[in-house]
Write an enzyme that holds these catalytic residues in place. Structure first.
Site, PDB file in Angstrom:
ATOM      1  N   HIS A  33     -24.712-101.720   9.906  1.00 26.40           N
ATOM      2  CA  HIS A  33     -24.427-100.309  10.231  1.00 26.40           C
ATOM      3  C   HIS A  33     -25.569 -99.677  11.019  1.00 26.40           C
ATOM      4  O   HIS A  33     -26.742 -99.970  10.798  1.00 26.40           O
ATOM      5  CB  HIS A  33     -24.148 -99.511   8.954  1.00 26.40           C
ATOM      6  CG  HIS A  33     -22.797 -99.794   8.363  1.00 26.40           C
ATOM      7  ND1 HIS A  33     -22.492 -99.564   7.042  1.00 26.40           N
ATOM      8  CD2 HIS A  33     -21.672-100.296   8.939  1.00 26.40           C
ATOM      9  CE1 HIS A  33     -21.226 -99.896   6.833  1.00 26.40           C
ATOM     10  NE2 HIS A  33     -20.706-100.351   7.957  1.00 26.40           N
TER      11      HIS A  33
ATOM     12  N   ASP B 173     -27.036 -96.847  10.992  1.00 23.00           N
ATOM     13  CA  ASP B 173     -28.117 -96.137  10.299  1.00 23.00           C
ATOM     14  C   ASP B 173     -29.064 -97.108   9.586  1.00 23.00           C
ATOM     15  O   ASP B 173     -29.956 -96.682   8.853  1.00 23.00           O
ATOM     16  CB  ASP B 173     -27.553 -95.088   9.329  1.00 23.00           C
ATOM     17  CG  ASP B 173     -26.716 -95.678   8.213  1.00 23.00           C
ATOM     18  OD1 ASP B 173     -25.921 -96.597   8.490  1.00 23.00           O
ATOM     19  OD2 ASP B 173     -26.851 -95.223   7.059  1.00 23.00           O
ATOM     20  N   HIS B 174     -28.880 -98.410   9.828  1.00 18.50           N
ATOM     21  CA  HIS B 174     -29.782 -99.437   9.279  1.00 18.50           C
ATOM     22  C   HIS B 174     -30.382-100.324  10.366  1.00 18.50           C
ATOM     23  O   HIS B 174     -31.331-101.049  10.113  1.00 18.50           O
ATOM     24  CB  HIS B 174     -29.032-100.294   8.248  1.00 18.50           C
ATOM     25  CG  HIS B 174     -28.509 -99.487   7.095  1.00 18.50           C
ATOM     26  ND1 HIS B 174     -29.067 -99.511   5.848  1.00 18.50           N
ATOM     27  CD2 HIS B 174     -27.488 -98.581   7.039  1.00 18.50           C
ATOM     28  CE1 HIS B 174     -28.426 -98.653   5.053  1.00 18.50           C
ATOM     29  NE2 HIS B 174     -27.459 -98.083   5.765  1.00 18.50           N
TER      30      HIS B 174
ATOM     31  N   HIS C 237     -19.725-103.579   0.521  1.00 22.07           N
ATOM     32  CA  HIS C 237     -19.891-102.455   1.464  1.00 22.07           C
ATOM     33  C   HIS C 237     -19.560-102.953   2.870  1.00 22.07           C
ATOM     34  O   HIS C 237     -18.782-102.341   3.599  1.00 22.07           O
ATOM     35  CB  HIS C 237     -21.319-101.929   1.364  1.00 22.07           C
ATOM     36  CG  HIS C 237     -21.648-100.826   2.315  1.00 22.07           C
ATOM     37  ND1 HIS C 237     -21.099 -99.563   2.218  1.00 22.07           N
ATOM     38  CD2 HIS C 237     -22.479-100.778   3.385  1.00 22.07           C
ATOM     39  CE1 HIS C 237     -21.579 -98.809   3.189  1.00 22.07           C
ATOM     40  NE2 HIS C 237     -22.415 -99.527   3.920  1.00 22.07           N
TER      41      HIS C 237
ATOM     42  N   HIS D 130     -27.682-104.893   6.469  1.00 17.63           N
ATOM     43  CA  HIS D 130     -26.344-104.977   7.064  1.00 17.63           C
ATOM     44  C   HIS D 130     -26.347-104.306   8.432  1.00 17.63           C
ATOM     45  O   HIS D 130     -27.362-103.761   8.847  1.00 17.63           O
ATOM     46  CB  HIS D 130     -25.259-104.418   6.135  1.00 17.63           C
ATOM     47  CG  HIS D 130     -25.353-102.946   5.839  1.00 17.63           C
ATOM     48  ND1 HIS D 130     -26.416-102.387   5.158  1.00 17.63           N
ATOM     49  CD2 HIS D 130     -24.508-101.914   6.114  1.00 17.63           C
ATOM     50  CE1 HIS D 130     -26.216-101.084   5.028  1.00 17.63           C
ATOM     51  NE2 HIS D 130     -25.072-100.768   5.607  1.00 17.63           N
TER      52      HIS D 130
ATOM     53  N   HIS E 173     -30.442 -94.986   0.727  1.00 17.62           N
ATOM     54  CA  HIS E 173     -30.027 -93.584   0.829  1.00 17.62           C
ATOM     55  C   HIS E 173     -30.462 -92.765  -0.374  1.00 17.62           C
ATOM     56  O   HIS E 173     -30.504 -93.259  -1.498  1.00 17.62           O
ATOM     57  CB  HIS E 173     -28.496 -93.465   0.964  1.00 17.62           C
ATOM     58  CG  HIS E 173     -27.966 -93.927   2.278  1.00 17.62           C
ATOM     59  ND1 HIS E 173     -27.904 -93.113   3.391  1.00 17.62           N
ATOM     60  CD2 HIS E 173     -27.478 -95.122   2.672  1.00 17.62           C
ATOM     61  CE1 HIS E 173     -27.392 -93.786   4.413  1.00 17.62           C
ATOM     62  NE2 HIS E 173     -27.123 -95.019   3.999  1.00 17.62           N
TER      63      HIS E 173
END
Ligand code: ZN
Ligand code: FE
Length: 258
Positions: free
Chosen positions: A60, A62-63, A116, A58, A173
């Site tokens: 975001h 942090d990805h 999410h 996805h 995570h």
């Protein structure tokens, strides 16, 4: 041709995991959800691997934070959800539900798992028994509902839950210990959960990752995969046999403020 991936797990930021998946038969190598470029480049150098792909679950940061730097440094292709093409930096290959993606000789099936985020996807490599599920499913938990309804997320989790029990859950995570504290309040009498919590305590004390778990372990212990179990429904004040999407939604609401 069947091909089994070698998977390296790289802890980054406070609690993210990047995975580098390598197909020895072809040399193809993918970084899954690279939050940053440097740790991936270091892993590639350590192993003598060349990056061919980035797989994003996805959009975001942090990805995807390492997408553009990795692309510049290696010339790799960025693979992400067609539904999220506008939000995935550097996307080259757009995929969706049921598509097959080939990492060299290793075949992945693409599963759309909205909830999410609306464009969230998971990559399932059946020959490697590996599931890269981003922020949809965590060990003993699940992602927050930023862009989807409880019913959508429950359907996404039910889709993942149906994969083989031996499947390893490579989530993005390390949230297991905190998830476990919530799970224990939901199902005090679940022996599979108690066993998993003991294991998590041992691993955490030794400074080791609790991820990956297996899907069989998650089905037995993760309350967010168990919203259709009478004890879980009762734990959130619903009758046995209540709509599991509703039970799931109430679990998620309680976890949000836990
Ligand atoms: Zn996320
Ligand atoms: Fe995340």
């Amino acid at each position: 041709m069947m091909s089994t991936l070698v998977i390296e797990q790289i802890p980054v930021l406070a609690d993210n995991y990047i995975y580098v998946a390598h197909d020895p038969a072809s040399g193809a190598t993918a970084a899954v959800d690279p939050a940053a470029a440097e740790p991936v480049l270091a892993a590639l150098q350590r192993h003598g691997w060349r990056l061919s792909h980035i797989l994003n679950t996805h959009h975001h940061g942090d990805h995807t934070g390492g997408n553009l730097d990795l692309k510049r440094a290696t010339g790799c292709q960025v693979v992400g959800a067609r539904r999220d093409a506008a939000r995935i930096p550097g996307i080259d290959v757009e995929i969706g539900e049921g598509d097959n993606f080939l990492l060299g000789h290793a075949a992945a099936m693409v599963l759309e798992t909205p909830g999410h985020t609306s464009g969230h996807i998971a990559f399932w490599f059946p020959d490697s028994l590996a599931l890269f599920c981003g922020d949809t499913l965590f060990s003993l938990g699940c992602g927050r509902l930023f862009e989807g309804s409880a019913a959508e997320m429950w359907a996404s989790l039910a889709k993942l839950r149906a994969l083989p029990a031996e499947t390893r859950v490579y989530c993005a995570h390390e949230y297991t210990a905190a998830n476990g504290r919530f799970a224990r309040l939901v199902e005090r009498d679940n022996p599979a959960l108690a066993a998993r919590l003991d294991q998590v305590n041992r691993l955490t004390a030794a400074g080791r990752p609790t991820v990956p778990s297996t899907l069989g372990e998650e089905r037995a212990a993760n309350p967010f995969l168990r919203a259709d179990i009478p004890a879980v429904a009762r734990a959130v004040g619903r009758e046995a046999g209540a709509d599991p999407a509703e039970v799931f939604g109430e679990l998620r609401r309680r976890k949000d403020v836990f």
